[in-house]
Motif scaffolding. Structure first.
Motif, short mmCIF file in Angstrom:
data_model
loop_
_atom_site.label_atom_id
_atom_site.label_comp_id
_atom_site.label_asym_id
_atom_site.label_seq_id
_atom_site.Cartn_x
_atom_site.Cartn_y
_atom_site.Cartn_z
N MET A 144 18.81 36.32 -79.78
CA MET A 144 19.93 36.29 -80.65
C MET A 144 20.16 34.72 -81.00
SD MET A 144 22.73 39.28 -79.89
CE MET A 144 22.69 39.02 -78.11
N THR A 145 20.16 33.87 -80.12
CA THR A 145 20.15 32.41 -80.34
C THR A 145 18.92 31.82 -81.41
OG1 THR A 145 21.00 32.14 -77.98
CG2 THR A 145 20.13 30.16 -79.27
N GLY A 146 17.92 32.47 -81.11
CA GLY A 146 16.84 31.87 -82.08
C GLY A 146 16.94 32.57 -83.51
N VAL A 147 17.16 33.74 -83.62
CA VAL A 147 17.64 34.28 -84.94
C VAL A 147 18.73 33.59 -85.67
CG1 VAL A 147 18.31 36.38 -86.09
CG2 VAL A 147 16.61 36.71 -84.61
N ALA A 148 19.55 33.11 -84.62
CA ALA A 148 20.92 32.44 -85.31
C ALA A 148 20.33 31.08 -86.03
CB ALA A 148 21.93 32.40 -84.49
N LEU A 149 19.44 30.41 -84.92
CA LEU A 149 19.02 29.07 -85.52
C LEU A 149 18.36 29.35 -86.97
CD1 LEU A 149 17.73 27.39 -82.28
CD2 LEU A 149 19.30 26.61 -83.82
N ILE A 150 17.58 30.31 -87.09
CA ILE A 150 16.89 30.55 -88.50
C ILE A 150 17.48 30.99 -89.46
CG2 ILE A 150 15.12 32.08 -89.38
CD1 ILE A 150 13.73 32.47 -86.67
N LEU B 94 20.55 30.11 -90.19
CA LEU B 94 21.32 28.89 -90.52
C LEU B 94 20.80 27.80 -90.87
CD1 LEU B 94 24.09 29.30 -87.40
CD2 LEU B 94 24.31 30.03 -89.95
N SER B 95 19.32 28.00 -90.82
CA SER B 95 18.49 26.54 -90.90
C SER B 95 18.84 26.02 -92.41
CB SER B 95 16.90 26.90 -90.99
OG SER B 95 16.72 27.40 -89.65
N VAL B 96 18.84 24.63 -92.25
CA VAL B 96 18.91 23.46 -93.47
C VAL B 96 17.68 22.64 -93.32
CG1 VAL B 96 21.38 24.20 -93.88
CG2 VAL B 96 20.45 21.98 -92.43
N ASN B 97 16.77 22.50 -92.74
CA ASN B 97 15.87 21.85 -92.60
C ASN B 97 14.64 22.45 -91.77
OD1 ASN B 97 16.13 21.13 -90.01
ND2 ASN B 97 18.19 19.90 -90.62
N PHE B 98 13.51 21.66 -91.78
CA PHE B 98 12.07 22.41 -91.34
C PHE B 98 12.38 22.25 -90.01
CE2 PHE B 98 7.96 21.66 -89.75
CZ PHE B 98 7.49 22.90 -89.90
N PRO B 99 12.82 21.19 -89.05
CA PRO B 99 12.92 21.13 -87.72
C PRO B 99 13.75 22.34 -87.17
CG PRO B 99 12.99 18.94 -88.58
CD PRO B 99 13.22 19.89 -89.60
N MET B 100 14.87 22.51 -88.10
CA MET B 100 15.78 23.56 -87.57
C MET B 100 15.24 24.98 -87.64
SD MET B 100 19.70 24.17 -88.60
CE MET B 100 20.73 25.31 -87.93
N LEU B 101 14.58 25.21 -88.54
CA LEU B 101 13.81 26.52 -88.85
C LEU B 101 12.75 26.75 -87.79
CD1 LEU B 101 13.42 28.92 -90.89
CD2 LEU B 101 11.74 27.38 -92.03
N LEU B 102 11.87 25.46 -87.52
CA LEU B 102 10.75 25.31 -86.43
C LEU B 102 11.37 25.95 -85.01
CD1 LEU B 102 7.74 25.00 -86.62
CD2 LEU B 102 8.31 22.61 -85.73
N ALA B 103 12.58 25.29 -84.71
CA ALA B 103 13.03 25.54 -83.51
C ALA B 103 13.49 26.92 -83.52
CB ALA B 103 14.33 24.64 -83.34
N GLY B 104 14.03 27.68 -84.42
CA GLY B 104 14.40 28.97 -84.59
C GLY B 104 13.39 30.07 -84.16
N PHE B 105 12.06 29.47 -85.00
CA PHE B 105 11.02 30.31 -84.71
C PHE B 105 10.48 30.42 -83.56
CE2 PHE B 105 11.14 31.10 -89.18
CZ PHE B 105 10.14 31.82 -89.65
N LEU B 106 10.46 29.24 -82.85
CA LEU B 106 10.10 29.05 -81.26
C LEU B 106 11.03 29.64 -80.28
CD1 LEU B 106 8.25 27.53 -79.23
CD2 LEU B 106 9.84 25.67 -79.35
#
Length: 444
Positions: free
Chosen positions: A80-86, A88-100
């Protein structure tokens, strides 16, 4: 059956995370100005590849040391933490972190999931229950793709907006977003919201599961000399284990190198090489996943009753024929796309992953059953990550290298066909304890 369904939600969320990312890939690309290399990295560290690889080797060890239930108590919170990061993503590093983070959670859950289902099944329905869990692997993408189609934004020059896109607009308007790529990507954000909700439900159900009786028995009889670390180490010193790892990892890896690309890039391929809109690419994939669900149900009904070697051969032959079609007919015609989708759906229902999940849980003793699966899953998904990075360069920005990539796919599938057919074990109709004694003797 209740426990099988609860555990199978892990498969739903595994495939759902991969396809949710894939179905909105073009939208995130436009919103964040991503390159094909960026897309390769998203695939490489996601639930499709490296993220799951890292999670699997950790999860397999933890499931053998602390029990299968320990994984189900906490892992969905990470997901759930990873999905929340995705979402809410507003930049590539945040999206990448969510996917990871999402990928790591998926990897942690997979060895425990397949192991738990196998250990809680009877001899006559072990394959059936694995098949049912694999149905969740098909149901997840189907629901995600239907949702993605309904929420899809209009595509310039091709296709119309999804029926629920006005709802997307109303949600985006609350955040002050009214047009452009920022509005369109809200379609993908809402798809990930659905995964967050399912993950929460899965957490509520899975944390109530009983511990595996077989794991408890193995833990009870283990001596101090047979610690989890020692058992884990014997994976690489026992010749029986090494042969099983080479067989299973080889069979699964060569298939998964193809499947991982299709799982993450299929809609993107349909849109670039096939010339479809985002909406129609998602819709065609929905049809494919419906075929996979139906075929998986058929697989679950017969796998405990027929010769598994030839059932495996039949499933992978559908995959081989699909890529032969690509190389002879192509996918630029609607006929080629439809037949390819049919064949790829049939192989997905009688998939190598189903046999891997079944045989990997049978060929190792309980004390390091999950760890063995974690090691193999790490190898397979880790190498799939590297292949995903290389694939985008072979494929090209607009699919100009698709034919070269298709030849690689075909060769990999033929290798998987040969390894799996030649090495298929004779385990049908035997208890896990009986299989273990036949392979390892009385003392293991």
């Amino acid at each position: 059956m209740k426990s099988t369904i609860a555990v199978s939600l892990t498969n739903y969320l595994d495939a759902g995370a991969i396809v949710a990312g894939a179905s909105g890939l073009s939208l995130w690309k436009d919103y964040l100005g991503l390159t094909e290399a960026n897309l390769g990295w998203l695939n490489a560290i996601s639930a499709n590849c490296l993220g799951a690889a890292i999670g699997a080797i950790i999860g397999g060890f933890l499931a053998d040391k602390y029990g299968r239930k320990a994984i189900y108590t906490y892992n969905m919170l990470i997901y759930m933490t990873g999905v929340a990061l995705i979402l809410l993503s507003v930049n590539f590093p945040m999206l990448l972190a969510g996917f990871l983070v999402t990928g790591i959670s998926v990897g942690v859950g997979v060895p425990a999931s397949w192991t738990y289902i196998s250990e809680s099944s009877e001899v006559s329905n072990r394959g059936r229950n694995i098949g049912i869990s694999q149905m969740a692997w098909g149901i997840g993408p189907t629901i995600i793709l239907i949702l993605g189609t309904l929420l899809a934004p209009p595509t310039s020059g091709a296709g119309s907006e999804g029926l629920l896109f006005p709802f997307v607009k109303s949600i985006a308007d609350v955040f002050g977003v009214t047009d452009g790529a920022s509005l369109n990507v809200f379609s993908s954000r809402l798809v990930f919201v659905s995964l967050f909700i399912v993950a929460f439900i899965a957490w509520l159900l899975q944390r109530r599961l009983d511990e595996s009786k077989e794991w408890e028995a193995a833990k009870h009889t283990a001596t101090k000399q047979q610690s989890t670390f020692a058992s884990f180490g014997s994976l690489f010193t026992n010749k029986i284990n090494v042969r099983a790892i080479l067989f299973l990892a080889g069979m699964y890896l060569t298939w998964n190198l193809v499947s991982s690309v299709m799982g993450f890039f299929q809609q993107h391929i349909y849109e670039t090489a096939g010339g479809l809109s985002n909406e129609y690419a998602n819709l065609l994939s929905v049809g494919q996943w419906l075929i996979i669900i139906a075929t998986t149900f058929f697989f679950s009904m017969i796998v405990d009753k027929v010769n598994q070697r030839w059932l495996f051969f039949t499933g992978v032959m559908f995959a081989v024929l699909a890529w032969v079609l690509v190389l002879t007919v192509g996918i630029t015609s609607i006929t080629g796309l439809l037949v390819f989708t049919l064949l790829w759906g049939l192989q997905g229902g009688i998939s190598v992953q189903s046999f891997y999940a079944l045989w990997a849980s049978e060929l190792f003793p309980a004390k390091y059953r999950a760890a063995a699966q974690g090691v193999m899953f790490f190898i397979v998904r880790g190498l799939s990550a590297a292949w995903g990075l290389g694939f985008v360069y072979i494929y090209g920005e607009q699919g100009e290298g698709f034919t070269r990539a298709a030849w690689v796919m075909l060769i990999l599938l033929v290798v998987s066909l040969l390894i799996g057919t030649a090495g298929a074990p004779d385990t049908r109709g035997k208890t896990l304890e009986q299989i273990t004694k036949e392979r390892y003797g009385e003392k293991i």
